[in-house]
Design a protein around this motif. Structure first.
Motif, PDB file in Angstrom:
ATOM      1  N   PRO A 122      -3.948   0.977  -3.198  1.00 21.37           N
ATOM      2  CA  PRO A 122      -2.511   0.729  -3.008  1.00 21.37           C
ATOM      3  C   PRO A 122      -1.993  -0.382  -3.914  1.00 21.37           C
ATOM      4  O   PRO A 122      -1.567  -1.445  -3.457  1.00 21.37           O
ATOM      5  N   GLU A 123      -2.000  -0.124  -5.199  1.00 24.62           N
ATOM      6  CA  GLU A 123      -1.654  -1.156  -6.172  1.00 24.62           C
ATOM      7  C   GLU A 123      -0.238  -1.675  -6.000  1.00 24.62           C
ATOM      8  O   GLU A 123       0.042  -2.856  -6.205  1.00 24.62           O
ATOM      9  N   ALA A 124       0.692  -0.815  -5.601  1.00 30.50           N
ATOM     10  CA  ALA A 124       2.099  -1.199  -5.514  1.00 30.50           C
ATOM     11  C   ALA A 124       2.434  -1.999  -4.260  1.00 30.50           C
ATOM     12  O   ALA A 124       3.551  -2.520  -4.147  1.00 30.50           O
ATOM     13  N   GLY A 125       1.514  -2.099  -3.329  1.00 31.06           N
ATOM     14  CA  GLY A 125       1.776  -2.839  -2.101  1.00 31.06           C
ATOM     15  C   GLY A 125       1.146  -2.165  -0.908  1.00 31.06           C
ATOM     16  O   GLY A 125       0.580  -1.066  -1.027  1.00 31.06           O
ATOM     17  N   PRO A 126       1.202  -2.786   0.279  1.00 30.57           N
ATOM     18  CA  PRO A 126       0.596  -2.209   1.486  1.00 30.57           C
ATOM     19  C   PRO A 126       1.080  -0.782   1.724  1.00 30.57           C
ATOM     20  O   PRO A 126       2.278  -0.497   1.624  1.00 30.57           O
ATOM     21  N   PHE A 127       0.140   0.111   2.039  1.00 30.12           N
ATOM     22  CA  PHE A 127       0.477   1.513   2.261  1.00 30.12           C
ATOM     23  C   PHE A 127       0.109   1.892   3.683  1.00 30.12           C
ATOM     24  O   PHE A 127      -1.067   1.865   4.070  1.00 30.12           O
TER      25      PHE A 127
END
Length: 291
Positions: A142-147
């Motif tokens: 989840p590179e873009a943020g918490p998933f």
């Protein structure tokens, strides 16, 4: 007698197939008892280290646990197979609380994070009683943020907008940015609501699945409240404390000891069991005991 025996044998096999395929009586319906288990999966897949199709990242699946062995026996082989089919390198950590304090899901996740090793670079905070049924669910890095995999639109029980429990993926960097979870939540509930505030306070944005059309049938929930009661007691000041944000504690002050670490296999699926002794300052959180 021979024909009767054949008929009984056929009926037993048919019942097993219907019950594990979801067509038999579900837990919580008219039949009350142990929660229905999923069908045993085929032999688990193994991740070849040299295969680039599996990607560079490795997931630490952190599973807070206490005494739910019937759920654990279903969970480990199912999740190993599910993640392997998606070519996600992973390690499953069963965070078994063996002290005499009340259950502390958040502290167990903090311990699992600290003990998960340098060969994993992201975590899944994963309930043992929640199995993903839709193969399109994303468990990747989840590179873009918490998933939030078990989003309110998909979870069979919890549907409020700020819910982040059940299954939540974070990079290790993002979890450290939040200072982990608060250690003040003994007993069941509220720790994930407090963690949502930590996520927002760290400037992170929670993302959720899109394009999933299975709704509340996206997960199988193994927990039956008639079979296993939750510890929902609110003792003394805990009633007021449960709604506060803990601005002091988290990863930086979780107190614990690892009693043992055991690598084992459940139906061919590997996992690591950490027997964890948490510590509690009864002056700070007197509600950690049952007294």
């Amino acid at each position: 007698l021979f024909l009767l025996a054949l008929l009984l044998g056929f009926a037993s096999l048919l019942w097993l197939q219907l019950s594990c395929s979801g067509e038999g009586p579900a837990a919580g319906g008219q039949h009350r008892g142990a929660p229905r288990q999923p069908c045993p999966p085929p032999a688990p897949l193994q991740a070849p280290e040299e295969d680039p199709a599996w990607g560079p990242h490795r997931l630490a699946l952190l599973v807070p646990f206490r005494e739910r062995f019937e759920e654990l026996l279903a969970f480990v082989p199912y999740m190993h197979r599910f993640l392997s089919k998606k070519r996600i390198r992973h390690r499953i950590f069963i965070l078994n609380q063996v002290d005499h304090f009340r259950f502390n899901r958040a502290s167990l996740i903090n311990v699992g994070f600290l003990e998960s090793g340098n060969d994993t670079d992201y975590i899944a905070m994963h309930d043992v009683d929640l199995l993903p049924l839709n193969e399109h669910l994303d468990y990747s890095f989840p590179e873009a943020g918490p998933f939030h995999v078990a989003s309110p639109e998909l979870h069979p029980l919890y549907h409020y907008k700020t819910y982040v429990g059940g299954i939540l993926l974070l990079t290790k960097q993002h979890y450290e940015l939040c200072n982990g979870m608060s250690n003040r939540f003994w007993g069941w509930g509220r720790e994930d609501d407090e963690f949502y505030r930590r996520i927002k306070g760290a400037g992170l944005q929670v993302r959720r699945p899109s394009g999933i059309t299975t709704g509340y049938e996206t997960f199988q929930h193994l927990h039956d409240p008639a079979w296993r009661k939750r510890d929902q007691k609110r003792i003394a000041a805990q009633k007021q404390e449960q709604f506060k944000v803990d601005r002091e504690g988290g990863l930086n002050n979780v107190r614990y000891r690892i009693e043992s670490r055991t690598d084992l296999s459940v139906a061919g699926a590997p996992c690591t069991v950490l027997n964890i002794l948490l510590d509690c300052d009864t002056n700070e959180t007197p509600w950690c005991t049952f007294g």
